[in-house]
Design a protein around this motif. Structure first.
Motif, mmCIF file in Angstrom:
data_model
loop_
_atom_site.group_PDB
_atom_site.id
_atom_site.type_symbol
_atom_site.label_atom_id
_atom_site.label_comp_id
_atom_site.label_asym_id
_atom_site.label_seq_id
_atom_site.Cartn_x
_atom_site.Cartn_y
_atom_site.Cartn_z
ATOM 1 N N TRP A 60 10.759 -8.071 0.411
ATOM 2 C CA TRP A 60 9.560 -7.674 -0.358
ATOM 3 C C TRP A 60 10.018 -6.686 -1.416
ATOM 4 O O TRP A 60 10.485 -5.595 -1.117
ATOM 5 N N LYS A 81 9.482 6.288 1.848
ATOM 6 C CA LYS A 81 9.823 5.149 2.709
ATOM 7 C C LYS A 81 8.605 4.225 2.822
ATOM 8 O O LYS A 81 7.547 4.630 3.303
ATOM 9 N N THR A 83 6.627 0.737 4.328
ATOM 10 C CA THR A 83 6.548 -0.293 5.363
ATOM 11 C C THR A 83 5.369 -1.188 5.020
ATOM 12 O O THR A 83 4.452 -0.779 4.295
ATOM 13 N N MET A 98 7.512 -5.566 7.807
ATOM 14 C CA MET A 98 8.547 -5.280 6.818
ATOM 15 C C MET A 98 8.828 -3.778 6.802
ATOM 16 O O MET A 98 7.936 -2.960 7.033
ATOM 17 N N GLU A 99 10.066 -3.432 6.502
ATOM 18 C CA GLU A 99 10.437 -2.021 6.455
ATOM 19 C C GLU A 99 11.504 -1.790 5.416
ATOM 20 O O GLU A 99 12.442 -2.579 5.271
ATOM 21 N N GLY A 100 11.353 -0.700 4.670
ATOM 22 C CA GLY A 100 12.347 -0.329 3.682
ATOM 23 C C GLY A 100 13.017 0.967 4.074
ATOM 24 O O GLY A 100 12.495 1.727 4.900
ATOM 25 N N ASP A 117 13.230 -1.847 -1.678
ATOM 26 C CA ASP A 117 12.838 -3.149 -1.133
ATOM 27 C C ASP A 117 12.643 -3.057 0.373
ATOM 28 O O ASP A 117 13.358 -2.333 1.071
ATOM 29 N N MET A 118 11.665 -3.821 0.872
ATOM 30 C CA MET A 118 11.448 -3.931 2.311
ATOM 31 C C MET A 118 11.989 -5.275 2.795
ATOM 32 O O MET A 118 11.949 -6.266 2.062
ATOM 33 N N LYS A 119 12.486 -5.288 4.046
ATOM 34 C CA LYS A 119 13.041 -6.518 4.603
ATOM 35 C C LYS A 119 12.503 -6.771 6.002
ATOM 36 O O LYS A 119 12.121 -5.844 6.713
ATOM 37 N N TYR A 137 0.304 -2.374 3.098
ATOM 38 C CA TYR A 137 1.552 -1.616 3.146
ATOM 39 C C TYR A 137 1.246 -0.124 3.225
ATOM 40 O O TYR A 137 0.120 0.326 2.978
ATOM 41 N N GLY A 180 11.149 -4.738 11.007
ATOM 42 C CA GLY A 180 10.527 -3.510 10.524
ATOM 43 C C GLY A 180 9.318 -3.127 11.320
ATOM 44 O O GLY A 180 8.285 -3.703 11.168
ATOM 45 N N THR A 182 6.487 -0.470 11.659
ATOM 46 C CA THR A 182 5.969 0.480 10.692
ATOM 47 C C THR A 182 6.224 1.897 11.152
ATOM 48 O O THR A 182 5.871 2.275 12.254
#
Length: 448
Positions: A60, A81, A83, A98-100, A117-119, A137, A180, A182
């Motif tokens: 993301w 940060k 998420t 997702m988490e960055g 970017d979050m992955k 998010y 990820g 949150t």
């Protein structure tokens, strides 16, 4: 492309266009601010094709956050940060977390928010087309305190990527395997770990207190505890009284608490100890040890006039968000400036919060009338407080307020970064479309 169960798939990513959607962002609870509307632009990348059993990585990229960093504070490097969640549809249903990383360049005031970017990873267990759609998010900022801005779509969002999954058998795990979880919960707890305990009651003597054979007391003034000063008595417990405080911005609208003023005679002066109720408020944010410090102006009435500044120590341990906050016992010295029956009543309560180099001074004035907690038979002392304000060490000013001792000792006269910015409502930070203001207490607890 590489495929196979348990293996992370590397393949040509799907070519997805940017997806824009209206977003509503909710400021942190400590702000007391309404929701903020904005627009989020996201680009999702994932393999265009994969096989059943593959584990694929989804990325993301926030092309454009819903708002800019306002003209308030520069955000330091690596303090932001993100998420979020992606809706999985088509051949599978569920959500992908997702988490960055907490990774960002310094973000100056009045500039665009830059989010890493979050992955997340998703295991494919069923053939067919799987759609990936960006959803809610969260943006966590770790300094000056940890706070969250939560953003959700306010319209139907179009899929940002599609994966064509080939191969038969099995069923796709709803939501897939996510990397990820949150982590953007608001951790700001007002760490006002205080030592104050409420003295339940106090001693009311209807006909006076006999102290060493000398009756010293008489009529209890305005409901307070009448205490003599003759015959060698040294301890004078006060009566617990109810007080409503109205606080100025950026404080809470009000605080309701029980207050007790006790005195211990030493020579011609009195050492005062002021106690408030336990759990007068809930901590809305995580504050470190030493961040919160109370003080109060005890009002002198009756024969004597003026006020006495009493101060309490800062919290010894960190406080957790949402946990009750106790104010520490506040102490000071009262030197009488007149002879007769003098009353001591709760006055303005001040809460001093220090966050790094930033200091916030929150005065809370007594709302309505208040009953004296203690009455003393006083004897005028040279330099006493008649008409003046005594500080933590006995002393007075001629009808004014002494700048020494009390709150001044906390450093509150230097309002630091926040005052320099001229923020009446505290520190406002705009993240991901949500403004949040450091307003230490919006959720208050009643008297226990």
């Amino acid at each position: 492309m590489l495929g196979g169960a348990g293996m992370l798939l590397a393949a040509s990513p799907a070519q997805a266009a940017d997806i824009s959607y209206r977003t509503e962002c909710i400021p942190p609870p400590i702000s007391g601010l309404p929701p903020v509307q904005g627009t989020t632009k996201v680009q999702l990348t994932a393999p265009a094709e994969a096989k059943v059993g593959d584990t694929v990585e989804v990325v993301w990229k926030t092309v454009e956050a819903a708002s800019r960093n306002p003209d308030v504070l520069d955000l330091e490097k690596d303090t932001v940060k993100p998420t979020g969640t992606i809706k999985v549809g088509g051949a599978a249903t569920g959500t992908l977390k997702m988490e960055g990383p907490r990774q960002n360049p310094p973000i100056p005031k009045s500039s665009a928010m830059v989010l890493p970017d979050m992955k997340g990873t998703l295991k494919l267990e069923k053939a067919g087309e799987i759609t990936l759609t960006p959803d809610a998010y969260n943006i966590n900022v770790s300094k000056p305190i940890s706070t969250d801005t939560k953003c959700t779509p306010k319209e139907t969002v179009q899929p940002g990527a599609t994966i064509k999954v080939t191969g038969g058998g099995g069923s796709t795990t709803a939501g897939g395997t996510t990397t990820g979880s949150t982590t953007g919960s608001t951790t700001g707890s007002t760490t006002g770990s205080t030592t104050g305990s409420t003295t339940a009651g106090g001693t009311t003597t209807a006909g006076g207190t006999t102290a060493g054979g000398t009756t010293a007391g008489g009529t209890t003034a305005a409901g307070g505890t009448t205490s003599g000063s003759g015959g060698g008595q040294t301890d004078f417990p006060g009566k617990e009284v109810s007080v409503n405080f109205a606080c100025t911005s950026p404080g809470p609208a009000g605080i309701a608490s029980k207050v007790t003023i006790n005195a211990k005679k030493s020579g011609g002066s009195y050492a005062l100890t002021v106690k408030t109720a336990k759990g007068v408020m809930d901590s809305p944010a995580a504050l470190p040890a030493g961040a919160l410090k109370p003080s109060m102006d005890v009002v002198i009435g009756g024969a004597d006039k003026g006020s006495v500044k009493v101060t309490g120590p800062a919290n010894a341990a960190p406080l957790e968000q949402g946990k009750p906050v106790d104010l520490s016992d506040m102490t000071g010295t009262y030197k009488p400036g007149a002879s007769g029956k003098s009353t001591l009543s709760p006055g303005t309560l001040t809460i001093d919060v220090t966050l790094g180099s930033s200091k916030i001074n929150i005065p809370c004035k007594v709302k309505g009338s208040v009953t004296p907690s203690l009455e003393l038979d006083t004897t005028a002392q040279q330099g006493g407080a008649s008409g003046g304000t005594a500080t933590g060490s006995a002393g007075s000013t001629a009808g004014g307020t002494d700048s020494g001792g009390g709150l001044a000792a906390t450093g509150a006269e230097d309002n630091g970064t926040l005052r320099a910015l001229g923020l009446v409502a505290g520190t406002a930070i705009l993240l991901g479309g949500a403004v949040f203001t450091f307003t230490p207490w919006r959720r208050l607890r009643g008297t226990r």
